[in-house]
Design a protein around this motif. Sequence first.
Motif, PDB file in Angstrom:
ATOM      1  N   ARG A 193      65.126 -24.828  29.787  1.00  0.00           N
ATOM      2  CA  ARG A 193      64.805 -25.764  28.701  1.00  0.00           C
ATOM      3  C   ARG A 193      65.613 -27.055  28.806  1.00  0.00           C
ATOM      4  NH1 ARG A 193      64.596 -23.087  23.053  1.00  0.00           N
ATOM      5  NH2 ARG A 193      63.459 -25.003  22.645  1.00  0.00           N
ATOM      6  N   GLU A 194      66.875 -26.949  29.205  1.00  0.00           N
ATOM      7  CA  GLU A 194      67.702 -28.157  29.339  1.00  0.00           C
ATOM      8  C   GLU A 194      67.250 -29.029  30.508  1.00  0.00           C
ATOM      9  OE1 GLU A 194      69.837 -29.337  27.316  1.00  0.00           O
ATOM     10  OE2 GLU A 194      70.189 -27.642  25.976  1.00  0.00           O
ATOM     11  N   LEU A 195      66.545 -28.426  31.457  1.00  0.00           N
ATOM     12  CA  LEU A 195      66.132 -29.174  32.653  1.00  0.00           C
ATOM     13  C   LEU A 195      64.833 -29.945  32.447  1.00  0.00           C
ATOM     14  CD1 LEU A 195      67.120 -26.540  35.350  1.00  0.00           C
ATOM     15  CD2 LEU A 195      68.117 -28.834  35.070  1.00  0.00           C
ATOM     16  N   ARG A 196      64.221 -29.824  31.256  1.00  0.00           N
ATOM     17  CA  ARG A 196      62.993 -30.589  30.971  1.00  0.00           C
ATOM     18  C   ARG A 196      63.269 -32.077  31.141  1.00  0.00           C
ATOM     19  NH1 ARG A 196      61.375 -27.844  25.296  1.00  0.00           N
ATOM     20  NH2 ARG A 196      63.618 -28.086  25.036  1.00  0.00           N
ATOM     21  N   GLY A 197      62.381 -32.738  31.863  1.00  0.00           N
ATOM     22  CA  GLY A 197      62.537 -34.177  32.069  1.00  0.00           C
ATOM     23  C   GLY A 197      63.533 -34.525  33.158  1.00  0.00           C
ATOM     24  N   LEU A 198      64.189 -33.505  33.719  1.00  0.00           N
ATOM     25  CA  LEU A 198      65.188 -33.727  34.765  1.00  0.00           C
ATOM     26  C   LEU A 198      64.744 -33.142  36.096  1.00  0.00           C
ATOM     27  CD1 LEU A 198      68.713 -33.004  33.231  1.00  0.00           C
ATOM     28  CD2 LEU A 198      67.994 -35.071  34.447  1.00  0.00           C
ATOM     29  N   ALA A 199      64.369 -31.844  36.068  1.00  0.00           N
ATOM     30  CA  ALA A 199      63.936 -31.195  37.302  1.00  0.00           C
ATOM     31  C   ALA A 199      62.559 -31.731  37.675  1.00  0.00           C
ATOM     32  CB  ALA A 199      63.900 -29.681  37.120  1.00  0.00           C
ATOM     33  N   SER A 200      62.335 -31.934  38.984  1.00  0.00           N
ATOM     34  CA  SER A 200      61.021 -32.385  39.440  1.00  0.00           C
ATOM     35  C   SER A 200      60.113 -31.197  39.739  1.00  0.00           C
ATOM     36  CB  SER A 200      61.176 -33.264  40.682  1.00  0.00           C
ATOM     37  OG  SER A 200      61.988 -32.618  41.653  1.00  0.00           O
ATOM     38  N   ALA A 201      60.694 -30.046  40.057  1.00  0.00           N
ATOM     39  CA  ALA A 201      59.943 -28.814  40.310  1.00  0.00           C
ATOM     40  C   ALA A 201      60.898 -27.648  40.088  1.00  0.00           C
ATOM     41  CB  ALA A 201      59.398 -28.779  41.736  1.00  0.00           C
ATOM     42  N   CYS A 202      60.336 -26.476  39.795  1.00  0.00           N
ATOM     43  CA  CYS A 202      61.192 -25.328  39.463  1.00  0.00           C
ATOM     44  C   CYS A 202      60.437 -24.035  39.737  1.00  0.00           C
ATOM     45  CB  CYS A 202      61.602 -25.405  37.989  1.00  0.00           C
ATOM     46  SG  CYS A 202      62.800 -24.148  37.473  1.00  0.00           S
ATOM     47  N   ILE A 203      61.152 -23.000  40.165  1.00  0.00           N
ATOM     48  CA  ILE A 203      60.560 -21.673  40.369  1.00  0.00           C
ATOM     49  C   ILE A 203      61.637 -20.636  40.067  1.00  0.00           C
ATOM     50  CG2 ILE A 203      61.175 -21.540  42.839  1.00  0.00           C
ATOM     51  CD1 ILE A 203      58.378 -20.201  43.259  1.00  0.00           C
ATOM     52  N   ASP A 256      66.994 -11.689  42.222  1.00  0.00           N
ATOM     53  CA  ASP A 256      68.028 -12.572  41.678  1.00  0.00           C
ATOM     54  C   ASP A 256      67.720 -13.039  40.256  1.00  0.00           C
ATOM     55  OD1 ASP A 256      69.863 -12.810  43.920  1.00  0.00           O
ATOM     56  OD2 ASP A 256      68.216 -13.842  44.947  1.00  0.00           O
ATOM     57  N   TYR A 257      66.468 -13.429  40.018  1.00  0.00           N
ATOM     58  CA  TYR A 257      66.056 -13.999  38.726  1.00  0.00           C
ATOM     59  C   TYR A 257      66.920 -15.191  38.331  1.00  0.00           C
ATOM     60  CZ  TYR A 257      63.343  -9.924  39.257  1.00  0.00           C
ATOM     61  OH  TYR A 257      62.502  -9.002  39.811  1.00  0.00           O
ATOM     62  N   GLU A 258      67.212 -15.990  39.358  1.00  0.00           N
ATOM     63  CA  GLU A 258      67.829 -17.296  39.140  1.00  0.00           C
ATOM     64  C   GLU A 258      66.736 -18.357  39.207  1.00  0.00           C
ATOM     65  OE1 GLU A 258      70.769 -17.704  38.201  1.00  0.00           O
ATOM     66  OE2 GLU A 258      71.766 -15.823  38.732  1.00  0.00           O
ATOM     67  N   LEU A 259      67.066 -19.588  38.806  1.00  0.00           N
ATOM     68  CA  LEU A 259      66.135 -20.701  38.967  1.00  0.00           C
ATOM     69  C   LEU A 259      66.503 -21.497  40.209  1.00  0.00           C
ATOM     70  CD1 LEU A 259      65.765 -22.090  35.321  1.00  0.00           C
ATOM     71  CD2 LEU A 259      64.419 -20.326  36.501  1.00  0.00           C
ATOM     72  N   CYS A 260      65.500 -21.798  41.012  1.00  0.00           N
ATOM     73  CA  CYS A 260      65.652 -22.730  42.120  1.00  0.00           C
ATOM     74  C   CYS A 260      64.848 -23.967  41.727  1.00  0.00           C
ATOM     75  CB  CYS A 260      65.130 -22.111  43.412  1.00  0.00           C
ATOM     76  SG  CYS A 260      65.276 -23.209  44.839  1.00  0.00           S
ATOM     77  N   PHE A 261      65.500 -25.120  41.677  1.00  0.00           N
ATOM     78  CA  PHE A 261      64.788 -26.315  41.209  1.00  0.00           C
ATOM     79  C   PHE A 261      65.221 -27.533  42.004  1.00  0.00           C
ATOM     80  CE2 PHE A 261      68.223 -28.289  38.757  1.00  0.00           C
ATOM     81  CZ  PHE A 261      69.064 -27.212  38.498  1.00  0.00           C
ATOM     82  N   THR A 262      64.438 -28.575  41.877  1.00  0.00           N
ATOM     83  CA  THR A 262      64.744 -29.830  42.563  1.00  0.00           C
ATOM     84  C   THR A 262      64.920 -30.929  41.510  1.00  0.00           C
ATOM     85  OG1 THR A 262      62.375 -30.292  42.773  1.00  0.00           O
ATOM     86  CG2 THR A 262      63.434 -29.187  44.628  1.00  0.00           C
ATOM     87  N   ALA A 263      65.739 -31.913  41.852  1.00  0.00           N
ATOM     88  CA  ALA A 263      65.953 -33.064  40.967  1.00  0.00           C
ATOM     89  C   ALA A 263      66.398 -34.239  41.826  1.00  0.00           C
ATOM     90  CB  ALA A 263      67.007 -32.738  39.901  1.00  0.00           C
ATOM     91  N   PRO A 264      66.069 -35.454  41.410  1.00  0.00           N
ATOM     92  CA  PRO A 264      66.500 -36.622  42.191  1.00  0.00           C
ATOM     93  C   PRO A 264      68.023 -36.639  42.332  1.00  0.00           C
ATOM     94  CG  PRO A 264      64.937 -37.258  40.466  1.00  0.00           C
ATOM     95  CD  PRO A 264      65.289 -35.830  40.231  1.00  0.00           C
ATOM     96  N   ALA A 274      73.310 -30.949  31.912  1.00  0.00           N
ATOM     97  CA  ALA A 274      72.289 -30.054  31.347  1.00  0.00           C
ATOM     98  C   ALA A 274      72.675 -28.596  31.569  1.00  0.00           C
ATOM     99  CB  ALA A 274      70.928 -30.345  31.983  1.00  0.00           C
ATOM    100  N   LEU A 275      73.140 -28.277  32.769  1.00  0.00           N
ATOM    101  CA  LEU A 275      73.535 -26.893  33.061  1.00  0.00           C
ATOM    102  C   LEU A 275      74.759 -26.501  32.232  1.00  0.00           C
ATOM    103  CD1 LEU A 275      72.984 -26.792  36.946  1.00  0.00           C
ATOM    104  CD2 LEU A 275      71.587 -25.711  35.168  1.00  0.00           C
TER     105      LEU A 275
END
Lengths: 328, 328
Positions: A193-203, A256-264, A274-275
Amino acid sequence: MAEFSLIARIAARAGRRDDVVLGIGDDAALLRVPAGRLLVAAQDTLNSGVHFPLDTPAAAIGWKALAVNLSDLAAMAAEPAWCLLSLSLPADDAGWVDGFMDGFTALAAQHRVALVGGDTTRGPLSVSIAVHGFVAPGDALCRRGAQVGDEIWITGTPGDAAAALQRRQVGQPVEPALQQRLDRPQPRVAAGRELRGLASACIDVSDGVLADLGHLLEASGIGAELDLARLPVSTALARTVDGPARWELQLAGGDDYELCFTAPAARKADVQAALQRADTPGAVIGRIVAGSGCAVRQPDGRPWQPPRRGYQHFDPALVASDRDRPSA
Amino acid sequence: MAEFSLIARIAARAGRRDDVVLGIGDDAALLRVPAGRLLVAAQDTLNSGVHFPLDTPAAAIGWKALAVNLSDLAAMAAEPAWCLLSLSLPADDAGWVDGFMDGFTALAAQHRVALVGGDTTRGPLSVSIAVHGFVAPGDALCRRGAQVGDEIWITGTPGDAAAALQRRQVGQPVEPALQQRLDRPQPRVAAGRELRGLASACIDVSDGVLADLGHLLEASGIGAELDLARLPVSTALARTVDGPARWELQLAGGDDYELCFTAPAARKADVQAALQRADTPGAVIGRIVAGSGCAVRQPDGRPWQPPRRGYQHFDPALVASDRDRPSA
């Protein structure tokens, strides 16, 4: 005790929310989605002997069955709300159901998830949960969207759950910290939720970092480079295994059930903040590059070829080496 | 063929709807619930050998797994929209999955249901579907609401599916019309929707008329009388069995997926018109009375005690006589 007593036992611990107009006890639930929000829905099943070892405590199964579903909502940056639970049991066992609900409700309460329906049936032990949440239309994080110039992040310390499973299967003692990560993964809902508007993609990482990052790269039509030297390692994992064996657990282990995400790269400080707000550790492990696929670099800069890329059901190679999985 | 090929095979036939913002292929689906509508959600699982005989054709399993879920939406007067599908398979079998999807998509297309997510896993054959629809807040039909003076209605001709199963299990030939009712129940979605504002209470009949009417009576805090002489009987069932053996199949057989509902006697003509609009046969089989429980009268007026009231998972009496069920 028959089916309807089991249902009553479960319903007593369903949890409450104001947006549940009608919960357990009718043919279907009636639910209110907030105006201006999309419904976010996912369903994952855990089968005994495939997704968890046969002797896993009931409470761990209850926790984990919900956690793997909440992890899917987390990856979309959604706010969890409700779930449906289908429980197949080989026999009517009140003690097992109570234990299961202990684990399930402990996690459901943390995320304010109400259980609103489902069924209990006779069959081989299996848990199927459909989970529902909300997100504003522009806020959802998807697998597509990663771009050249983005950094690749991972939350937490991947590999811990896979290490616990592996040691257990060869009969070696498992550190409690690793066992906890196998039995009670913590879905990264706040981070998503904190990564909204920040992460470009997430899984969400369930089949291993390389396999799931692979899906993100494919959806984004782009490539990546990972640096093994930047992989965050838990103290317990560092004590347990090192070198290529550790890299394999961390990149291809699964569970793992971690998030892997990308951001500029330019938003690095914002991502860190955010984290921090989400009280979730996270680290940059690589970068998005032109092309396709994922290159992995050893600490000395040489390329590394992992022996496998992650877990797939029905993968002939994995079925042949099923000793690695609790289903064997 | 591995897991992701199976998923691609399923996703190719998922169906499309404008309100699916993001369907299969991400961590969760993004869905748009119309303004002013409640979300209606239910989940039912079918296990091989418990809910269908081991040799049931894949297409019949695909149809039925969706039908039993749509039947729950029908009972709430909801409009179907989306579903999630969890498929556990003992082995990677493209032919089986194609057959399953043939049955599934045939029914999904009839009701404009889009498949938006779920998972495929390895495990004993099991199908878990979570289904979603909409209803305006005041329009939902519930189990509670039946009142003294209401008539009790049933759609269709109960007992056909149970007769097919019973004959099959004793090795006798099954009339195609009865087999069709076991393999391809037709969820009464149109009838449910036409009954909005008319029915005082409604339930879908999956475990047998007496068992499910019992839930409706309990939820409504009221009693009922049923007349065996008024039970609608299909031509095929009438040719197959008669007398108390037929009554038992019709009232306690299970697998009907008809609607049992109540409506004020004064609205009888309106109910008939609604069922006609829905192209659904229906008949009055009894009435709501003060008290609790359900009395059943034979054609000559004498009371009738059914030997069992319906199907319950984990019912010790039923587990002891499991020869009656495909799970034996």
